[in-house]
Design a protein around this motif. Structure first.
Motif, PDB file in Angstrom:
ATOM      1  N   GLU A 109       7.263  87.057 109.414  1.00 38.14           N
ATOM      2  CA  GLU A 109       6.617  86.195 108.425  1.00 38.14           C
ATOM      3  C   GLU A 109       7.443  86.069 107.161  1.00 38.14           C
ATOM      4  OE1 GLU A 109       2.124  85.452 106.675  1.00 38.14           O
ATOM      5  OE2 GLU A 109       2.626  87.329 107.678  1.00 38.14           O
ATOM      6  N   ALA A 110       8.175  87.104 106.803  1.00 31.23           N
ATOM      7  CA  ALA A 110       8.997  87.052 105.589  1.00 31.23           C
ATOM      8  C   ALA A 110      10.194  86.129 105.737  1.00 31.23           C
ATOM      9  CB  ALA A 110       9.460  88.458 105.216  1.00 31.23           C
ATOM     10  N   LEU A 111      10.490  85.684 106.961  1.00 33.66           N
ATOM     11  CA  LEU A 111      11.601  84.747 107.155  1.00 33.66           C
ATOM     12  C   LEU A 111      11.252  83.341 106.704  1.00 33.66           C
ATOM     13  CD1 LEU A 111      12.817  85.868 110.695  1.00 33.66           C
ATOM     14  CD2 LEU A 111      13.831  86.442 108.499  1.00 33.66           C
ATOM     15  N   SER A 112       9.980  83.062 106.428  1.00 35.38           N
ATOM     16  CA  SER A 112       9.566  81.715 106.043  1.00 35.38           C
ATOM     17  C   SER A 112      10.136  81.359 104.675  1.00 35.38           C
ATOM     18  CB  SER A 112       8.049  81.633 106.019  1.00 35.38           C
ATOM     19  OG  SER A 112       7.640  80.389 105.522  1.00 35.38           O
ATOM     20  N   LEU A 113      10.395  80.071 104.493  1.00 37.10           N
ATOM     21  CA  LEU A 113      10.938  79.595 103.223  1.00 37.10           C
ATOM     22  C   LEU A 113       9.875  79.528 102.136  1.00 37.10           C
ATOM     23  CD1 LEU A 113      13.252  76.699 104.495  1.00 37.10           C
ATOM     24  CD2 LEU A 113      13.910  79.010 103.813  1.00 37.10           C
ATOM     25  N   ARG A 130      11.135  73.705 116.833  1.00 31.21           N
ATOM     26  CA  ARG A 130      11.999  73.580 115.651  1.00 31.21           C
ATOM     27  C   ARG A 130      11.870  74.842 114.813  1.00 31.21           C
ATOM     28  NH1 ARG A 130      11.822  70.601 110.268  1.00 31.21           N
ATOM     29  NH2 ARG A 130       9.579  70.412 110.601  1.00 31.21           N
ATOM     30  N   VAL A 131      13.013  75.362 114.352  1.00 32.37           N
ATOM     31  CA  VAL A 131      13.055  76.524 113.472  1.00 32.37           C
ATOM     32  C   VAL A 131      12.912  76.032 112.040  1.00 32.37           C
ATOM     33  CG1 VAL A 131      14.390  78.502 112.692  1.00 32.37           C
ATOM     34  CG2 VAL A 131      14.477  77.810 115.090  1.00 32.37           C
ATOM     35  N   LEU A 132      11.883  76.530 111.345  1.00 33.60           N
ATOM     36  CA  LEU A 132      11.579  76.035 110.004  1.00 33.60           C
ATOM     37  C   LEU A 132      12.264  76.823 108.907  1.00 33.60           C
ATOM     38  CD1 LEU A 132       7.739  75.398 110.415  1.00 33.60           C
ATOM     39  CD2 LEU A 132       9.618  73.781 110.691  1.00 33.60           C
ATOM     40  N   THR A 133      12.812  77.987 109.203  1.00 29.71           N
ATOM     41  CA  THR A 133      13.502  78.780 108.188  1.00 29.71           C
ATOM     42  C   THR A 133      14.977  78.392 108.138  1.00 29.71           C
ATOM     43  OG1 THR A 133      13.929  81.034 107.452  1.00 29.71           O
ATOM     44  CG2 THR A 133      13.935  80.631 109.826  1.00 29.71           C
ATOM     45  N   ASP A 134      15.723  79.028 107.232  1.00 32.36           N
ATOM     46  CA  ASP A 134      17.147  78.686 107.050  1.00 32.36           C
ATOM     47  C   ASP A 134      18.081  79.679 107.719  1.00 32.36           C
ATOM     48  OD1 ASP A 134      16.551  80.784 105.415  1.00 32.36           O
ATOM     49  OD2 ASP A 134      17.503  79.974 103.619  1.00 32.36           O
ATOM     50  N   VAL A 135      17.555  80.546 108.581  1.00 31.77           N
ATOM     51  CA  VAL A 135      18.395  81.487 109.331  1.00 31.77           C
ATOM     52  C   VAL A 135      18.170  81.233 110.811  1.00 31.77           C
ATOM     53  CG1 VAL A 135      18.413  83.259 107.534  1.00 31.77           C
ATOM     54  CG2 VAL A 135      16.587  83.249 109.220  1.00 31.77           C
ATOM     55  N   PRO A 136      19.193  81.363 111.637  1.00 30.67           N
ATOM     56  CA  PRO A 136      19.026  81.113 113.080  1.00 30.67           C
ATOM     57  C   PRO A 136      18.223  82.230 113.743  1.00 30.67           C
ATOM     58  CG  PRO A 136      21.237  81.884 112.623  1.00 30.67           C
ATOM     59  CD  PRO A 136      20.595  81.698 111.277  1.00 30.67           C
ATOM     60  N   LEU A 137      17.497  81.857 114.787  1.00 27.35           N
ATOM     61  CA  LEU A 137      16.680  82.798 115.542  1.00 27.35           C
ATOM     62  C   LEU A 137      17.117  82.802 116.994  1.00 27.35           C
ATOM     63  CD1 LEU A 137      13.089  81.990 114.188  1.00 27.35           C
ATOM     64  CD2 LEU A 137      14.681  83.737 113.385  1.00 27.35           C
ATOM     65  N   ARG A 138      17.071  83.983 117.586  1.00 25.34           N
ATOM     66  CA  ARG A 138      17.367  84.125 119.009  1.00 25.34           C
ATOM     67  C   ARG A 138      16.055  84.328 119.760  1.00 25.34           C
ATOM     68  NH1 ARG A 138      22.591  84.656 120.491  1.00 25.34           N
ATOM     69  NH2 ARG A 138      24.121  85.011 118.827  1.00 25.34           N
ATOM     70  N   ARG A 140      20.400  81.074 120.877  1.00 27.25           N
ATOM     71  CA  ARG A 140      20.335  80.958 119.424  1.00 27.25           C
ATOM     72  C   ARG A 140      19.811  79.569 119.063  1.00 27.25           C
ATOM     73  NH1 ARG A 140      25.005  82.578 115.039  1.00 27.25           N
ATOM     74  NH2 ARG A 140      24.207  81.346 113.294  1.00 27.25           N
ATOM     75  N   LEU A 141      18.738  79.551 118.293  1.00 21.96           N
ATOM     76  CA  LEU A 141      18.150  78.308 117.822  1.00 21.96           C
ATOM     77  C   LEU A 141      18.544  78.112 116.362  1.00 21.96           C
ATOM     78  CD1 LEU A 141      14.545  78.543 119.335  1.00 21.96           C
ATOM     79  CD2 LEU A 141      16.623  77.619 120.361  1.00 21.96           C
ATOM     80  N   GLU A 142      19.237  77.003 116.103  1.00 20.20           N
ATOM     81  CA  GLU A 142      19.714  76.728 114.764  1.00 20.20           C
ATOM     82  C   GLU A 142      18.608  76.118 113.922  1.00 20.20           C
ATOM     83  OE1 GLU A 142      22.513  77.654 113.593  1.00 20.20           O
ATOM     84  OE2 GLU A 142      23.352  78.388 115.491  1.00 20.20           O
ATOM     85  N   PRO A 143      18.660  76.313 112.603  1.00 21.82           N
ATOM     86  CA  PRO A 143      17.648  75.716 111.720  1.00 21.82           C
ATOM     87  C   PRO A 143      17.769  74.193 111.688  1.00 21.82           C
ATOM     88  CG  PRO A 143      18.807  77.531 110.645  1.00 21.82           C
ATOM     89  CD  PRO A 143      19.570  77.221 111.888  1.00 21.82           C
ATOM     90  N   ASP A 144      16.669  73.538 111.374  1.00 20.04           N
ATOM     91  CA  ASP A 144      16.594  72.081 111.206  1.00 20.04           C
ATOM     92  C   ASP A 144      17.109  71.335 112.428  1.00 20.04           C
ATOM     93  OD1 ASP A 144      15.504  72.423 108.686  1.00 20.04           O
ATOM     94  OD2 ASP A 144      17.478  72.522 107.742  1.00 20.04           O
ATOM     95  N   THR A 145      16.832  71.852 113.617  1.00 16.46           N
ATOM     96  CA  THR A 145      17.252  71.216 114.866  1.00 16.46           C
ATOM     97  C   THR A 145      16.061  71.193 115.804  1.00 16.46           C
ATOM     98  OG1 THR A 145      19.492  72.061 114.569  1.00 16.46           O
ATOM     99  CG2 THR A 145      18.897  71.295 116.761  1.00 16.46           C
ATOM    100  N   TYR A 146      15.919  70.044 116.492  1.00 15.32           N
ATOM    101  CA  TYR A 146      14.824  69.883 117.440  1.00 15.32           C
ATOM    102  C   TYR A 146      15.322  70.209 118.844  1.00 15.32           C
ATOM    103  CZ  TYR A 146      12.012  67.614 113.861  1.00 15.32           C
ATOM    104  OH  TYR A 146      11.286  67.346 112.723  1.00 15.32           O
ATOM    105  N   TYR A 147      14.542  71.047 119.549  1.00 15.98           N
ATOM    106  CA  TYR A 147      14.865  71.417 120.914  1.00 15.98           C
ATOM    107  C   TYR A 147      13.749  70.894 121.811  1.00 15.98           C
ATOM    108  CZ  TYR A 147      18.361  74.567 118.948  1.00 15.98           C
ATOM    109  OH  TYR A 147      19.445  75.079 118.274  1.00 15.98           O
ATOM    110  N   GLN A 148      14.147  70.100 122.800  1.00 12.88           N
ATOM    111  CA  GLN A 148      13.207  69.543 123.769  1.00 12.88           C
ATOM    112  C   GLN A 148      13.350  70.300 125.076  1.00 12.88           C
ATOM    113  OE1 GLN A 148      13.892  65.478 124.888  1.00 12.88           O
ATOM    114  NE2 GLN A 148      11.770  65.131 125.506  1.00 12.88           N
ATOM    115  N   LEU A 149      12.375  71.148 125.405  1.00 15.71           N
ATOM    116  CA  LEU A 149      12.412  71.987 126.588  1.00 15.71           C
ATOM    117  C   LEU A 149      11.483  71.395 127.650  1.00 15.71           C
ATOM    118  CD1 LEU A 149      12.492  74.043 123.889  1.00 15.71           C
ATOM    119  CD2 LEU A 149      12.971  75.677 125.709  1.00 15.71           C
TER     120      LEU A 149
END
Length: 1324
Positions: free
Chosen positions: A512-516, A601-609, A664-673
């Motif tokens: 939760e602390a990863l949120s902007l 979509r990753v809403l924070t500014d750090v990438p998530l795995r 790795r999911l990059e920030p501000d990118t849409y992934y269609q699965l």
């Protein structure tokens, strides 16, 4: 310390002290019972007991020595205001009354020795209480109750000697019998003790006032002391208003003393004592506002009187104590009935007390640091805390001016303060404040107190409790969306989770602390992410150098025993990862491929795995069964515009990529699965709903499961460009319906015409329109256009509940055609691939209506429920009925699935076993039924006048008019009338009809019938009466007309209870305006045992009724029972009306039963049934018969029956007989005068009596015969016969009776006849 707490003797309510001597409670049972009677806990709780405190004095008890009296206070300077032991002495040490108990009986043989012993004890007590005003009394414990005064002389004598020996008065001597009424005697003694104590404290108050009067203006401290003592003694006497005045005066006198650092502690201590007493008494006297104002003034007055700066913590401790004790007083007042408000309640003061304890801790830390720096090298001796104070409240045992001693004392006080647990005190006060704020609905401030308590736990090192409180408050602040406050609480929760080694809380807070939304730099979020992955890998989140060995060991133990995965609800933890799923198609067939899209979509500014993504599906009909699909392919788009463009262009050249674990999911990118599976894995007629979306983060050892619901929430504020909102770019379909495949097609042909082929499914080819009272054929063609083999194919047709009394179904085409049903089942059998078959049934209706039949097709099919493999890139869905915690569906999501709108499908599926299922579909078949005939019946007299009342034995006319209303041409074959047994039908009848049998709509035909009734309603004969009469005479008259009952053919037909006999004459509609527009048809209610006449009215409501005779039972089913028991309604229809009539003559008999649709039945009888036999005009169809039940008129008893006989044809100049028969239906003789007059002498030549006196005996008749010779051709007026009563022979007759008699003559005799020309033979 005097500033940290109020003394216990100040907090209690002062009560008079009474001391007991001479009781050995440990050895003597009687003494123990006496002591418990006065001081026992159960007895002291009684409401009627006085407020008295008892003390058991030992034998050698030492009373306090009285101080010598001062002659003057002029040169007396006290060392303090109030001594510490004064309240204790008067509350617990020095009694106001000393009671001596002695075991002495009046008739005791050793009375003298015991008297001497008692006198010595009394003298010893007097010596010990010298200079004291303590009251002394003697109580003798005796076994028996004393006699009334004056009767026991021995007792009086020995009582006088005992008082003289002891030196006491008789009022100081009491007798206490220890009998079963010991408690009552104790109550009486207690009141006496209380009176003595009151006198003692009154004298004590007087002595204190005398001392006060000797004081001068310089003795301010003594004035305060004496006022306090007066108030305390007034409380002892339960005089609370006087005590309040003395306390208030003492509090006012404190202002006369100048406050400095030396006496500040003493003044504040005494002020706190007095303020407590004043507020307590104000609450007790029901003046709470004054108490609150007094406390506020008190705090404001002394809030800035700190005293020594080095001992500021003492001042904060004193303020905290003042607030806490006032809060306790407030709570006690509320328990006693005082109402409180949100703006004024005890929680406010508890919270203020906690704040002052916090300031006390900060001041103590500052003072200790300053003392340590200034007194380095000075040893601190361990002294007793009590040694620092003198015998007076608030005065230290330090010489004034000795700086070294003062510094040592201050250093010792600081050292003592360090040993005090401030956190425990703060937490206790905050918990009490939270309880009060919860009671008074101050929830927001209660949350703030919970955060303060958690911070205090954190400072005290109790990290687990701090984490619990922070975790409880975190959802509230998250919901309120106060980012600043929430960020602070979240980071403190993360710190507590780190220090307490709580793996689940640490992972949840880190995600939760990863949120902007939370304030912080990107570097801090990267550090949080690194620590989070260390936990995922089973390593403590921080280096060993930054963690204590204890914390390191706790983390190692926690990581080895953690339950993975740890579930995190993204619906609550927002703005980290956004996920949305949708079905590609809203509806699928069973052999299609089910495909879903998952937008991430990753809403924070750090990438998530992320390890993998799953979509959880559920069946709306059975939400407990869930299916999990894993996303295996994906596309990546930098913006929503490209995502929409890719969908619109449907670029098939670009293949989706394979989703790898921990991608790795990059920030501000849409992934269609993409997720896919075969639709065959799901049951047909199933509505699938996306329940939950899951994302796994971490490793096999420790992982986090991020879940969110599928409910897409639209943003409250829309962007002005479509590229910013997801639902404007992607069609979101949360529901997919697996449509069932129905393998049957139907084609319906209605009517008698040729069957037209080539129609589409569910089309109806209408050849002829349906009419009332005809069997209307319906032919349904059932075909199987699929390559499957169908078994048990059936067609079930049912009539709606509202029409089950007037519409019936049958498949019986035999000539009898008697079985009718409300619902029928036609078994078609088996249908091979591309095969067809037909099902024929008939509809019979008694009313004009639009008939909507419910048609249900059903069949069984063999299926293979084996699991289908995931071919073609599809994956098989996993079914979980009792899933683990990570796969469970939350309760609110299950409810939302169950409440969703299910797909509307007419196909129903029932699984018989693992390999067979039954499919059924319901359709509606609509048939419009039109009328056949409009029938009206009117009654007339023989002279063609409307008839309203019939006389018994009178001939009258029935005029039956029938109008054809059928939409198609019909042929009327015959029409006839069947009258009731109580009527006689004349051979004469007249029918007006066409020469041809073919009739069209609007054409009419008429019948005229002559009837006569031989009975009134009172004498109306039924079939039972006739049969009973025949049996009595030995001639079963009616038996030959009764059809013997057949054996029941089916056990499904219920038999209704037998209604009362003789109801057949009262079950039809009454004649209204001489017209019967009711359409009625004869119908039976049971095929086995009864014959019923059913009357159907298209415009009337439904009313079921039945009737029976001795030999014929009537069975009738109620509609409610049909629906509950599921029984088919079987009825008999008679093609011929004669079959429904128990014949007793030519076209005459008993109507066996009536079933009517009329809402209300009338009391008029039924005269008969008019029947019309008809068929359709083409002549190829079978005959039908419409029956109309004719309701009769009221039947009255006539004074005379008149019958006229005349030849059918009359010829000119040929004699004819004109005979009139007069019948007397009464029980007395009739005396009449008959006059015959000829209006025109040239019409007839008449022979016979022109005037005649007639006497007719009872039930006898008289014939009047006249010979008429016609003279002219054509319509000729007949001679007029008039009758009147012979008033001479019967004087009781009057003119009104003659008028009635004349009316009967006018109704019965013809007025004119048609005279034919002479016959040819006569002319010759």
């Amino acid at each position: 310390m005097d500033s940290t707490a109020l003394p216990s003797e100040l907090l209690v309510t002062p009560q008079p002290l009474v001391g007991f001597c001479g009781l050995d409670t440990s050895r003597v049972a009687v003494h123990k019972a006496v002591w418990e009677a006065f001081s026992g806990s159960l007895q002291r709780k009684a409401a009627d007991r006085a407020a008295v405190q008892y003390k058991l004095l030992p034998p050698n008890y030492e009373f306090p020595v009285a101080k010598p009296k001062r002659a003057s206070y002029e040169w007396y300077h006290p060392k303090g205001i109030l001594k510490r032991n004064w309240m204790l002495k008067h509350l617990h040490v020095l009694p106001s009354v000393v009671v001596l108990f002695q075991d002495m009986e009046w008739n005791d043989l050793q009375w003298t020795e015991k008297q001497v012993q008692c006198a010595s004890i009394v003298q010893a007590l007097k010596n010990a209480l010298q200079e004291r005003n303590t009251r002394l009394c003697l109580v003798l414990l005796q076994k028996a109750a004393p006699l009334p005064p004056g009767e026991d002389l021995l007792a009086a004598e020995r009582a006088a000697s005992l008082t003289n020996a002891c030196g006491i008065t008789s009022k100081m001597l009491f007798i206490l019998p220890h009998t079963e009424h010991l408690t009552g005697y104790a109550l009486r003694l207690e009141s006496a003790f209380l009176d003595m104590a009151q006198s003692y404290y009154a004298l004590m108050s007087k002595r204190i006032r005398n001392h006060r009067d000797q004081l001068t203006a310089a003795h301010t401290s003594l004035k305060i002391r004496h006022q306090f003592k007066l108030g305390f003694v007034a409380e002892m006497r339960q005089d609370f208003s006087t005590g309040q005045k003395h306390y208030f005066q003492a509090y006012a006198n404190l202002d006369e003393i100048r406050i400095n650092d030396g006496n500040c502690l003493e003044i504040k201590t005494l002020a706190g004592f007095l303020n407590y007493k004043i507020c307590r008494l104000m609450f007790k006297l029901k003046t709470p506002r004054d108490a609150i104002n007094q406390f506020i003034i008190h705090v404001e007055k002394y809030k800035l009187r700190v005293g020594f700066k080095d001992l500021a913590f003492e001042h904060h401790a004193w303020l905290s104590t003042q607030h806490s004790v006032f809060a306790e007083l407030f709570c006690e007042a509320i328990k006693n009935g005082l109402p409180a408000l949100q703006t004024q309640h005890p929680g406010i003061y508890y919270h203020k007390a906690a704040e002052y304890v916090m300031k006390r801790r900060d001041s103590a830390q500052e003072a200790y640091a300053a003392m340590q720096s200034s007194a380095e090298g000075t040893p601190v001796t361990n002294q007793n805390p009590l040694s620092l104070y003198t015998e007076f409240f608030g005065i230290r045992a330090v010489k004034t001016g000795d700086l070294v001693a003062e510094q040592q004392a201050n250093l010792h006080l600081c050292d003592q303060e360090r040993g005090f647990n401030h956190s425990a005190g703060i937490i206790a006060l905050l918990s009490q404040a939270m309880a009060q704020f919860k009671i008074y609905k101050c929830l927001r401030f209660r949350k703030k107190l919970a955060i303060d308590m958690a911070e205090e736990y954190l400072k005290s090192g109790d990290h687990a409790k701090a984490l619990t409180l922070y975790s409880l408050m975190l959802p509230d602040y998250r919901q309120e969306k106060w980012s600043t406050i929430f960020t602070d609480v979240l980071l403190k929760t993360l710190r507590c989770a780190l220090l307490s080694a709580s793996v689940a809380d640490y992972i949840a807070c880190s995600v939760e602390a990863l949120s902007l939304r939370h304030h912080g730099e990107q570097s801090e979020r990267l550090l949080l992410l690194e620590n989070l992955w260390q936990v995922f890998q089973g390593v403590p989140p921080m280096p060993k150098t930054q963690l204590t060995p204890e914390a390191q060991a706790m983390w190692n133990n926690a990581l080895t025993s953690v339950k993975s995965p740890i579930q995190i609800d993204l619906d609550k933890v927002s703005d980290v990862v956004e996920m949305c799923a949708t079905f590609e198609r809203v509806q699928l067939n069973n052999d299609d491929l089910l495909q879903l899209q998952l937008i991430v979509r990753v809403l924070t500014d750090v990438p998530l795995r992320v390890r993998n993504f799953h979509v959880i599906l559920a069946d709306a009909a059975n939400p407990q069964n869930s299916y999990k699909l894993e996303a295996l392919k994906y596309f990546c788009f930098p913006s929503l515009t490209q995502l929409r463009g890719q969908k619109e262009e449907e670029q098939q050249q670009q293949q989706p990529k394979n989703f790898e674990k921990n991608m790795r999911l990059e920030p501000d990118t849409y992934y269609q699965l993409f997720c896919s599976t075969e639709a065959q894995q799901f049951h047909e007629n199933t509505q699938l709903r996306i329940v939950r979306l899951e994302a796994h983060m971490g490793t096999d050892q420790v992982a986090a499961l991020l879940t969110c619901s599928s409910n897409y929430s639209r943003q409250l504020f829309r962007h002005h460009t479509r590229s910013r909102d997801l639902d404007d770019n992607v069609t979101i379909n949360p529901i997919c319906y697996i449509a069932p495949t129905f393998h049957l097609d139907t084609q319906t042909h209605l009517g008698h015409g040729p069957e037209n082929g080539g129609s589409n499914e569910e089309t109806a080819v209408v050849a002829t329109r349906m009419l009332v009272n005809e069997y209307y054929p319906v032919v349904t063609t059932v075909s199987n256009p699929y390559n499957v083999y169908l078994q048990n194919v059936g067609v079930h047709i049912s009539v709606p509940v509202g029409l089950r009394n007037s519409v019936f179904l049958t498949t019986d085409i035999s000539p009898g055609r008697q079985k009718l049903h409300a619902q029928i089942q036609i078994d078609v059998g088996e249908l091979s691939a591309h095969g067809s078959n037909t099902a024929t049934f008939y509809i019979f209706s008694l009313a004009e209506a639009e008939i909507k039949l419910q048609q249900r097709l059903s069949y069984t099919l063999d299926v293979d429920r084996g699991s289908a493999g995931g071919g073609g890139g599809a994956t098989s869905a996993r079914v979980s009925t009792a899933p683990s915690s990570s796969e469970s569906t939350p309760d609110h999501e299950v409810k939302s699935v169950a409440q969703s709108l299910a797909a509307i499908s007419p196909v129903q599926i029932e699984y018989l076993d693992e390999t067979r299922l039954r499919k059924s579909r319901e359709d509606t078949l609509t048939v419009r039924c039109y009328g056949d005939f409009k029938f009206t019946a009117r009654f007339y007299t023989l002279d063609r006048k409307p008839l309203n009342q019939v006389y018994r034995g009178e001939n009258f006319l029935l005029r039956a008019n029938t109008e054809v209303v059928a939409v198609d041409d019909v042929e009327i074959l015959d029409s006839f009338f069947i009258c009731d047994h109580n009527l006689v039908q004349s051979n004469y009848s007249f029918k007006r009809k066409k020469y041809t049998q073919k009739y069209r709509a609007g054409e009419q035909l008429e019948s005229v019938i002559v009837l006569r009734t031989n009975a009134t309603l009172r004498d109306w004969t039924t079939a039972r009466d006739l049969d009973h009469r025949g049996k009595m005479e030995g001639k079963p008259v009616a038996s030959k007309f009764i059809r013997p009952p057949a054996k029941p053919s089916s056990g499904e037909e219920p038999i209704a209870p037998t209604p009362p006999a003789g109801m057949s004459a009262y079950m039809s509609k009454s004649l209204v305006a001489n017209k019967i527009p009711t359409t009625m048809t004869i119908i039976n209610s049971n095929s086995a045992v009864s014959n019923v006449l059913q009357v159907a009215n298209a415009n009337a409501g439904v009313m079921s009724s039945s009737l029976h005779s001795d030999d014929v039972n009537v069975a009738e089913e109620a509609l409610g029972n049909q629906e509950q028991q599921g029984l088919k309604t079987t009825r008999l229809i008679y093609n011929k009306a004669l079959e429904a009539v128990q014949g007793t003559g030519h076209c005459r008999g008993f109507i066996k039963g009536i079933y009517t649709l009329e809402a209300n039945s009338s009391s008029v009888p039924i005269f008969g049934v008019f029947c019309i036999r008809w068929r359709r005009a083409n002549g190829k169809n079978e005959e039908n018969e419409s029956k109309f039940v004719i309701s009769g008129l009221d039947i009255a008893e006539p004074p005379l029956n008149i019958y006229c006989t005349i030849e059918e044809k009359m010829f000119v100049k040929m004699p004819m007989a004109f005979k009139v028969v007069l019948k007397n239906p009464t029980t007395h003789v009739l005396h009449l005068i008959a006059n015959l007059s000829i209006s025109k002498t040239d019409n007839f030549i008449c022979s016979g009596h022109k005037q005649l006196d007639i006497s007719i005996m009872a039930y006898e008749e008289k014939e009047l015969v006249y010979n008429l010779y016609p003279l002219q051709v054509g319509w000729q007026e007949l001679p007029v016969l008039s009758l009147e009563y012979n008033t001479k022979a019967d004087p009781q007759k009057n003119d009104s009776q003659n008028a009635l008699l004349d009316e009967l003559v006018q109704r019965a005799l013809p007025k004119r006849v048609f005279v034919l020309p002479p016959l040819k033979q006569q002319n010759k």
